[in-house]
Design a protein around this motif. Structure first.
Motif, mmCIF file in Angstrom:
data_model
loop_
_atom_site.group_PDB
_atom_site.id
_atom_site.type_symbol
_atom_site.label_atom_id
_atom_site.label_comp_id
_atom_site.label_asym_id
_atom_site.label_seq_id
_atom_site.Cartn_x
_atom_site.Cartn_y
_atom_site.Cartn_z
ATOM 1 N N ILE A 220 27.266 -12.044 45.857
ATOM 2 C CA ILE A 220 26.988 -12.843 46.837
ATOM 3 C C ILE A 220 27.789 -14.208 46.902
ATOM 4 C CG2 ILE A 220 24.816 -14.112 47.672
ATOM 5 C CD1 ILE A 220 24.385 -11.188 47.628
ATOM 6 N N GLU A 221 28.278 -14.602 47.960
ATOM 7 C CA GLU A 221 29.031 -15.807 48.026
ATOM 8 C C GLU A 221 28.417 -16.949 49.041
ATOM 9 O OE1 GLU A 221 33.128 -14.884 49.410
ATOM 10 O OE2 GLU A 221 33.385 -13.772 47.745
ATOM 11 N N PHE A 222 28.597 -18.172 48.571
ATOM 12 C CA PHE A 222 28.093 -19.415 49.227
ATOM 13 C C PHE A 222 29.214 -20.055 49.680
ATOM 14 C CE2 PHE A 222 23.933 -18.240 47.408
ATOM 15 C CZ PHE A 222 23.250 -18.806 48.210
ATOM 16 N N GLN A 223 29.406 -20.352 51.222
ATOM 17 C CA GLN A 223 30.697 -21.171 51.663
ATOM 18 C C GLN A 223 30.381 -22.501 51.310
ATOM 19 O OE1 GLN A 223 33.681 -19.228 52.903
ATOM 20 N NE2 GLN A 223 32.413 -17.909 51.566
ATOM 21 N N ILE A 224 31.369 -23.521 50.918
ATOM 22 C CA ILE A 224 30.835 -24.782 50.708
ATOM 23 C C ILE A 224 31.890 -25.510 51.570
ATOM 24 C CG2 ILE A 224 30.792 -26.580 48.890
ATOM 25 C CD1 ILE A 224 29.223 -24.268 48.239
ATOM 26 N N LEU A 225 31.294 -26.594 52.205
ATOM 27 C CA LEU A 225 31.851 -27.494 53.105
ATOM 28 C C LEU A 225 31.756 -28.952 52.662
ATOM 29 C CD1 LEU A 225 33.714 -27.459 55.995
ATOM 30 C CD2 LEU A 225 31.409 -27.925 57.012
ATOM 31 N N ALA A 226 32.913 -29.693 52.337
ATOM 32 C CA ALA A 226 32.848 -30.939 52.009
ATOM 33 C C ALA A 226 33.754 -31.674 52.737
ATOM 34 C CB ALA A 226 33.161 -31.170 50.520
ATOM 35 N N VAL B 142 27.950 -29.466 51.744
ATOM 36 C CA VAL B 142 26.728 -28.787 52.100
ATOM 37 C C VAL B 142 27.349 -27.293 51.828
ATOM 38 C CG1 VAL B 142 25.863 -30.293 53.718
ATOM 39 C CG2 VAL B 142 27.433 -28.482 54.674
ATOM 40 N N HIS B 143 26.447 -26.343 51.843
ATOM 41 C CA HIS B 143 26.879 -24.904 51.854
ATOM 42 C C HIS B 143 26.307 -24.460 53.351
ATOM 43 C CE1 HIS B 143 23.138 -22.604 51.633
ATOM 44 N NE2 HIS B 143 22.502 -23.602 50.715
ATOM 45 N N VAL B 144 27.163 -23.457 53.779
ATOM 46 C CA VAL B 144 26.960 -22.885 55.037
ATOM 47 C C VAL B 144 26.397 -21.473 55.030
ATOM 48 C CG1 VAL B 144 28.333 -24.367 56.400
ATOM 49 C CG2 VAL B 144 29.235 -22.446 55.290
ATOM 50 N N CYS B 145 25.328 -21.509 54.074
ATOM 51 C CA CYS B 145 24.507 -20.039 53.873
ATOM 52 C C CYS B 145 25.403 -19.138 53.046
ATOM 53 C CB CYS B 145 24.397 -19.327 55.419
ATOM 54 S SG CYS B 145 22.754 -18.497 55.210
ATOM 55 N N ASP B 146 24.553 -17.921 52.913
ATOM 56 C CA ASP B 146 25.290 -17.107 51.990
ATOM 57 C C ASP B 146 25.573 -15.998 52.683
ATOM 58 O OD1 ASP B 146 22.864 -14.923 51.816
ATOM 59 O OD2 ASP B 146 22.087 -16.824 51.986
ATOM 60 N N ARG B 147 26.764 -15.167 51.978
ATOM 61 C CA ARG B 147 27.043 -13.862 52.619
ATOM 62 C C ARG B 147 27.167 -12.654 51.505
ATOM 63 N NH1 ARG B 147 33.451 -15.055 53.990
ATOM 64 N NH2 ARG B 147 34.066 -15.719 51.791
ATOM 65 N N GLU B 148 26.809 -11.429 51.900
ATOM 66 C CA GLU B 148 26.894 -10.070 51.280
ATOM 67 C C GLU B 148 28.169 -9.642 51.258
ATOM 68 O OE1 GLU B 148 25.967 -7.567 48.563
ATOM 69 O OE2 GLU B 148 23.806 -8.350 49.511
ATOM 70 N N CYS B 149 28.739 -9.347 49.980
ATOM 71 C CA CYS B 149 30.188 -9.086 49.883
ATOM 72 C C CYS B 149 30.345 -7.812 48.841
ATOM 73 C CB CYS B 149 31.186 -10.055 49.510
ATOM 74 S SG CYS B 149 31.084 -11.514 50.450
ATOM 75 N N SER B 150 29.188 -6.888 48.767
ATOM 76 C CA SER B 150 29.100 -5.969 47.909
ATOM 77 C C SER B 150 29.967 -4.909 47.952
ATOM 78 C CB SER B 150 27.743 -5.701 47.521
ATOM 79 O OG SER B 150 27.088 -6.809 47.140
ATOM 80 N N PRO C 96 23.280 -13.516 57.111
ATOM 81 C CA PRO C 96 23.048 -13.828 55.477
ATOM 82 C C PRO C 96 22.870 -12.504 54.784
ATOM 83 C CG PRO C 96 21.085 -13.989 56.533
ATOM 84 C CD PRO C 96 22.048 -13.946 57.807
ATOM 85 N N SER C 97 22.888 -12.488 53.364
ATOM 86 C CA SER C 97 22.558 -11.142 52.529
ATOM 87 C C SER C 97 21.148 -10.818 52.907
ATOM 88 C CB SER C 97 22.786 -11.632 51.150
ATOM 89 O OG SER C 97 22.394 -10.358 50.541
ATOM 90 N N PRO C 98 20.858 -9.278 53.092
ATOM 91 C CA PRO C 98 19.848 -8.691 53.547
ATOM 92 C C PRO C 98 18.930 -8.618 52.108
ATOM 93 C CG PRO C 98 21.326 -7.066 53.264
ATOM 94 C CD PRO C 98 22.220 -8.248 53.322
ATOM 95 N N ARG D 54 17.644 -17.909 47.568
ATOM 96 C CA ARG D 54 18.600 -18.781 48.337
ATOM 97 C C ARG D 54 18.788 -20.249 48.072
ATOM 98 N NH1 ARG D 54 17.588 -16.463 52.919
ATOM 99 N NH2 ARG D 54 19.557 -14.940 52.764
ATOM 100 N N GLU D 55 17.617 -20.830 48.233
ATOM 101 C CA GLU D 55 17.255 -22.225 47.705
ATOM 102 C C GLU D 55 17.922 -22.559 46.470
ATOM 103 O OE1 GLU D 55 16.629 -26.517 48.328
ATOM 104 O OE2 GLU D 55 16.275 -24.693 49.958
ATOM 105 N N ARG D 56 17.564 -21.741 45.516
ATOM 106 C CA ARG D 56 17.870 -22.074 44.204
ATOM 107 C C ARG D 56 19.389 -21.922 43.736
ATOM 108 N NH1 ARG D 56 17.076 -18.608 39.632
ATOM 109 N NH2 ARG D 56 15.961 -17.304 40.987
ATOM 110 N N MET D 57 19.923 -20.896 44.489
ATOM 111 C CA MET D 57 21.344 -20.616 44.290
ATOM 112 C C MET D 57 22.411 -21.884 45.117
ATOM 113 S SD MET D 57 21.766 -16.504 44.325
ATOM 114 C CE MET D 57 23.561 -16.600 44.052
ATOM 115 N N GLY D 58 21.806 -22.086 46.626
ATOM 116 C CA GLY D 58 22.583 -23.007 47.286
ATOM 117 C C GLY D 58 22.355 -24.436 46.474
#
Length: 256
Positions: free
Chosen positions: A209-215, A222-230, A243-245, A252-256
């Protein structure tokens, strides 16, 4: 706001950047090698400048030539996309010297995150959970064997430089360890020019699982949500889903 951006990349990466620039009324400059002369991205840009040789070192990785083009065309900023020069500290240095903005991470961030051992040490210092493993490079086979026993097999040998899963070796018992270390060191040296490797626990059947970070330059992040890359083949992602299913809102809140 920038008036003109040079896109130091090609293909769909370049087109996506150019499309965003058009929406913001920013003019774009494409650069292209001989091979890409008639590629779509060269026609999508407001201006297109040839780099010559199809060899990457003489075209898309030629910082001196790219900076010269940017200066000649009075470019405000360079966007390297991803891959190619996107993690090259020298590009940022040359942009700064010539009064050109690099759209991307600062040199310090690239240096910190471009080396896996350094980035892992940084994460540990800031209390970020990491995969169990050694945070020092392998310099002695006996020490490596001891570390592997402490971590517990299976373990994985990784190069500290580069990426894309190149050279990684999974090790299931101590007998395989010396050969795996030597193999990864040789591949890392020939591919990235740096044979530094390290060891960590091999996680079997993980969810990637990845989170895209924008600064920005003003401290806003901010992070622009998660994505599933498995779903991957040879450590390369086949497709991504956002987002990841499997993510709950709480996780999501805890990781982001």
């Amino acid at each position: 706001m920038f008036k003109k951006v040079l896109v130091a990349n090609r293909g769909e990466i370049a087109i996506r950047i150019m499309r965003a620039c058009k929406e913001l009324n920013i003019k774009t400059v494409a650069i292209y090698s001989d091979t890409d002369e008639k590629a779509l991205f060269t026609m999508y840009a407001d201006e297109a400048v040839p780099l010559g040789s199809s060899l990457l070192a003489e075209s898309y990785l030629n910082i001196e030539k790219i900076i010269a083009i940017a200066k000649e065309l009075d470019v405000d900023a360079i966007h390297p996309g991803y891959g190619f020069l996107s993690e090259n500290c020298k590009l940022g240095e040359e942009c700064a010297k010539n009064g050109i903005t690099l759209i991307g991470p600062r040199k310090e961030a690239i240096e910190a995150m471009g080396d896996k051992i350094t980035s892992k040490q940084l994460m540990i210092e800031h209390g970020v959970p990491t995969v169990p493993g050694d945070k020092e490079p392998i310099v002695d086979i006996d020490v490596a064997k001891q570390k592997a026993r402490q971590i517990g097999y299976p373990v994985i040998i990784k190069s500290s430089a580069g990426g894309g899963g190149i050279g990684m070796r999974t090790v299931y018992d101590e007998e395989e360890l010396p050969r795996a270390i030597e193999s990864t060191q040789n591949i890392a040296q020939s591919t990235f020019g740096d044979g530094t490797v390290y060891i960590e626990k091999y996680i079997e059947k993980p969810r990637h699982i990845e989170f895209q970070i924008l600064a920005d330059n003003y401290g806003n992040t901010v992070h622009v949500c998660d994505r599933e890359c498995s779903i991957q083949r040879r450590h390369q992602k086949l497709f991504e889903e956002a987002p990841s299913p499997i993510m709950t809102e709480e996780l999501r809140e805890r990781m982001g």
